[in-house]
Design a protein around this motif. Sequence first.
Motif, mmCIF file in Angstrom:
data_model
loop_
_atom_site.group_PDB
_atom_site.id
_atom_site.type_symbol
_atom_site.label_atom_id
_atom_site.label_comp_id
_atom_site.label_asym_id
_atom_site.label_seq_id
_atom_site.Cartn_x
_atom_site.Cartn_y
_atom_site.Cartn_z
ATOM 1 N N UNK A 45 -31.703 11.964 19.861
ATOM 2 C CA UNK A 45 -30.867 10.764 19.782
ATOM 3 C C UNK A 45 -29.590 11.009 18.976
ATOM 4 N N UNK A 46 -29.686 11.805 17.935
ATOM 5 C CA UNK A 46 -28.506 12.114 17.130
ATOM 6 C C UNK A 46 -27.512 12.983 17.895
ATOM 7 N N UNK A 47 -27.989 13.754 18.857
ATOM 8 C CA UNK A 47 -27.124 14.642 19.632
ATOM 9 C C UNK A 47 -26.401 13.914 20.764
ATOM 10 N N UNK A 48 -26.873 12.730 21.128
ATOM 11 C CA UNK A 48 -26.259 11.984 22.228
ATOM 12 C C UNK A 48 -25.051 11.236 21.683
ATOM 13 N N UNK A 49 -23.885 11.782 21.958
ATOM 14 C CA UNK A 49 -22.653 11.196 21.424
ATOM 15 C C UNK A 49 -21.726 10.689 22.513
ATOM 16 N N UNK A 50 -22.053 10.977 23.770
ATOM 17 C CA UNK A 50 -21.215 10.556 24.892
ATOM 18 C C UNK A 50 -21.999 9.607 25.782
ATOM 19 N N UNK A 51 -21.312 9.004 26.726
ATOM 20 C CA UNK A 51 -21.961 8.185 27.732
ATOM 21 C C UNK A 51 -21.396 8.558 29.098
ATOM 22 N N UNK A 52 -22.106 8.180 30.137
ATOM 23 C CA UNK A 52 -21.621 8.418 31.487
ATOM 24 C C UNK A 52 -22.643 9.122 32.350
ATOM 25 N N UNK A 53 -22.321 9.222 33.645
ATOM 26 C CA UNK A 53 -23.274 9.808 34.583
ATOM 27 C C UNK A 53 -23.274 11.327 34.544
ATOM 28 N N UNK A 61 -43.280 12.578 28.023
ATOM 29 C CA UNK A 61 -43.821 11.231 27.806
ATOM 30 C C UNK A 61 -44.598 11.151 26.510
ATOM 31 N N UNK A 62 -45.362 12.172 26.208
ATOM 32 C CA UNK A 62 -46.231 12.169 25.017
ATOM 33 C C UNK A 62 -45.725 13.184 24.001
ATOM 34 N N UNK A 63 -45.251 12.704 22.865
ATOM 35 C CA UNK A 63 -44.762 13.569 21.790
ATOM 36 C C UNK A 63 -45.749 13.465 20.627
ATOM 37 N N UNK A 64 -46.461 14.551 20.337
ATOM 38 C CA UNK A 64 -47.463 14.537 19.259
ATOM 39 C C UNK A 64 -46.807 14.305 17.899
ATOM 40 N N UNK A 65 -47.454 13.470 17.116
ATOM 41 C CA UNK A 65 -47.028 13.256 15.743
ATOM 42 C C UNK A 65 -45.771 12.407 15.599
ATOM 43 N N UNK A 66 -45.308 11.819 16.688
ATOM 44 C CA UNK A 66 -44.104 10.997 16.637
ATOM 45 C C UNK A 66 -44.439 9.564 17.028
ATOM 46 N N UNK A 72 -40.070 5.144 24.968
ATOM 47 C CA UNK A 72 -39.252 4.440 23.992
ATOM 48 C C UNK A 72 -37.883 5.110 23.832
ATOM 49 N N UNK A 73 -37.872 6.429 23.866
ATOM 50 C CA UNK A 73 -36.612 7.166 23.770
ATOM 51 C C UNK A 73 -35.752 6.858 24.989
ATOM 52 N N UNK A 74 -36.380 6.771 26.155
ATOM 53 C CA UNK A 74 -35.650 6.432 27.378
ATOM 54 C C UNK A 74 -34.983 5.062 27.248
#
Length: 102
Positions: A45-53, A61-66, A72-74
């Motif tokens: 999420x911190x790396x996503x700095x732009x928007x667009x197609x 789908x399943x992230x252990x320990x998170x 939810x990230x989607x």
Amino acid sequence: MLRIFILEDDFMQQARLEQAIEEAVKTSDVAYKTLEVFGKPQQLLEAVTETGNHQLFFLDIEIRGEEKKGMEIAREIRARDPHAVIVFVTTHSEFMPLTYKY
């Protein structure tokens, strides 16, 4: 230019997915700017700095320990960038119907 993001917590699956994407890109002559791999949702999420197609996300789908899983990230990605392409990946076949519902 296309930015590709991978969120996968299993190192072996990260490597397999990264290799498969690189091979697919080569055979289709798709140019991409970056291919970044993350094991933790917050890092992605911190790396996503732009928007667009021009953004493509492969989310486990399943992230252990998170607390936040791929779904939810989607939602957070979609809120920031309604045009991003999101692909769900998992080794758990039982999650497939869930992704269609989502």
